[in-house]
Write an enzyme that holds these catalytic residues in place. Structure first.
Site, PDB file in Angstrom:
ATOM      1  N   ASN A 228      77.780  31.257  25.102  1.00 20.06           N
ATOM      2  CA  ASN A 228      79.247  31.166  24.987  1.00 20.06           C
ATOM      3  C   ASN A 228      79.912  30.929  26.346  1.00 20.06           C
ATOM      4  O   ASN A 228      81.135  30.923  26.446  1.00 20.06           O
ATOM      5  CB  ASN A 228      79.832  32.419  24.315  1.00 20.06           C
TER       6      ASN A 228
ATOM      7  N   TYR B 217      75.086  50.955  28.797  1.00 24.15           N
ATOM      8  CA  TYR B 217      74.229  49.764  28.843  1.00 24.15           C
ATOM      9  C   TYR B 217      72.797  50.140  28.465  1.00 24.15           C
ATOM     10  O   TYR B 217      72.173  49.501  27.612  1.00 24.15           O
ATOM     11  CB  TYR B 217      74.284  49.168  30.253  1.00 24.15           C
TER      12      TYR B 217
ATOM     13  N   LYS C  91      70.801  48.910  25.047  1.00 23.90           N
ATOM     14  CA  LYS C  91      69.508  48.219  25.086  1.00 23.90           C
ATOM     15  C   LYS C  91      68.428  49.036  24.368  1.00 23.90           C
ATOM     16  O   LYS C  91      67.506  48.483  23.779  1.00 23.90           O
ATOM     17  CB  LYS C  91      69.110  47.940  26.537  1.00 23.90           C
TER      18      LYS C  91
END
Ligand code: UDP
Length: 331
Positions: free
Chosen positions: A32, A149, A153
């Site tokens: 993107n 984060y 993950k």
């Protein structure tokens, strides 16, 4: 193989696309362009086996169509970089969790194979000499954004693992330790491009905290080699592998090395974490991988040493200073 790389115009994705094309695969990149850059893949555009689709990994219809036409998916699209996560946590979380979910749902639907890229952030504050894949995670409070984060993950890893266990979807997980090389920008906080740029401009080198925290830096093409060999290997399925370098260096030593290699007049300044990131920010003091598992299965071994990587990065910044810069996201 027909290969789809989500996040393929980012720093690592673009090197992966290049490597797979060199090995004769047909590569489609989905990106993107939020953190990926067209400059990273411009040199691949003339290759008839290379395709770029500008779109979002959260676009379920698009991902469905692309996965249907592919054999392998390398899922790299993610919010990465500690500074980006801290500044834009919601979007990063959405991309990391929902994005992986969409990719896995479609890989399952069309019976494809996927490699999920995870991170050494998984281990959190575990400062062991050699972090093994099944070592414990030591994390701070979920209210400290940095740890979101690691957690996002971990959710990706669990999803990939469970899709394998329950549905027999062939999933491979790699945990990338600090990966560096040409095309990495300092925009999202990564230390090497930031120090190199600061040194070349004669600016202060901004070492956060005491600078005694250490990292191990892996050359991006060594990472790509490991990812590709693991994807090919049937025994890697249902497993997780560290990919990193074992050579450890503190941020103070790194800053000095970069000043020497660039012959810069820059001075080192120490900036408290609160100022560099956010109030109450916690850093990892150390992060050293055990790479025995990938070594045993596919012969993974880092080939490029840090001085040579730094020389490459420095010469790239000298050639194209404008395309890297430190952005508004900075402190
Ligand atoms: N760092 C630093 N100065 C900078 C950027 C980063 O001292 O301008 C430090 C950061 O606090 C961390 C290390 O360098 O201790 C590596 O940071 P990076 O964001 O590259 O990767 P991380 O290991 O944090 O994911």
């Amino acid at each position: 193989m027909k290969v789809l790389i989500t996040g393929g115009s980012g720093f690592i994705g673009s090197h992966l696309a290049e490597g797979l094309l060199e090995e004769g695969h047909e590569v489609t990149v989905l990106d993107n362009l939020s953190t990926g850059r067209l400059e990273n893949i411009r040199h691949l555009e003339s290759n008839p086996k290379f395709h770029i689709v500008v779109g979002d990994v959260l676009n379920e219809f698009l991902v469905d169509k692309l996965v249907e036409r592919t054999d392998w998916v390398f899922h790299l699209a993610a919010g990465v970089g500690v500074q980006l996560i801290v500044k834009d946590p919601l979007r990063s979380l959405m991309t990391n969790i929902r994005g992986s979910e969409i990719v896995l749902e479609n890989v399952y639907r069309y019976h494809k194979k996927v490699l999920i890229t995870s991170t050494s952030e998984i281990y959190g504050k575990n400062t062991s000499d050699a972090l093994k894949e099944d070592d414990d995670r030591i994390l701070g409070s979920p209210l400290k954004t940095r740890w979101s984060y690691s957690t996002s993950k971990a959710v990706d890893e669990i999803l990939a693992f469970v899709y394998w266990k329950e549905k027999k979807v062939p999933t491979v997980i790699v945990r990338l330790f600090n990966t560096v090389g040409p095309r990495q920008t300092g925009h999202y906080g990564m230390v090497i491009p930031r120090f190199v740029e600061q040194a070349l401009k004669g600016q202060d080198i901004t070492v956060y905290g005491t600078g005694e925290q250490s990292r191990c830096f892996l050359y991006v093409k060594d990472a790509v080699w490991g990812m590709t060999r693991l994807m090919e290997n049937p025994e890697a399925v249902g497993n997780v592998f560290n990919l990193g370098n074992r050579h450890e260096i503190t941020m103070n030593q790194l800053a000095e090395k970069i000043i020497n290699l660039t012959e810069s007049s820059s001075k080192i300044v120490h900036i408290p974490y609160d100022q560099a990131y956010e109030e109450g920010f916690e850093d990892m003091q150390r992060r050293v991988p055990d790479i025995t598992k990938a070594g045993k299965l596919v012969g993974f071994k880092p080939r490029m040493d840090l001085d040579d990587i730094l020389r490459m990065v420095i010469s790239e910044f000298r050639r194209q200073p404008a395309s890297h810069g430190i952005s508004a996201i900075d402190c």
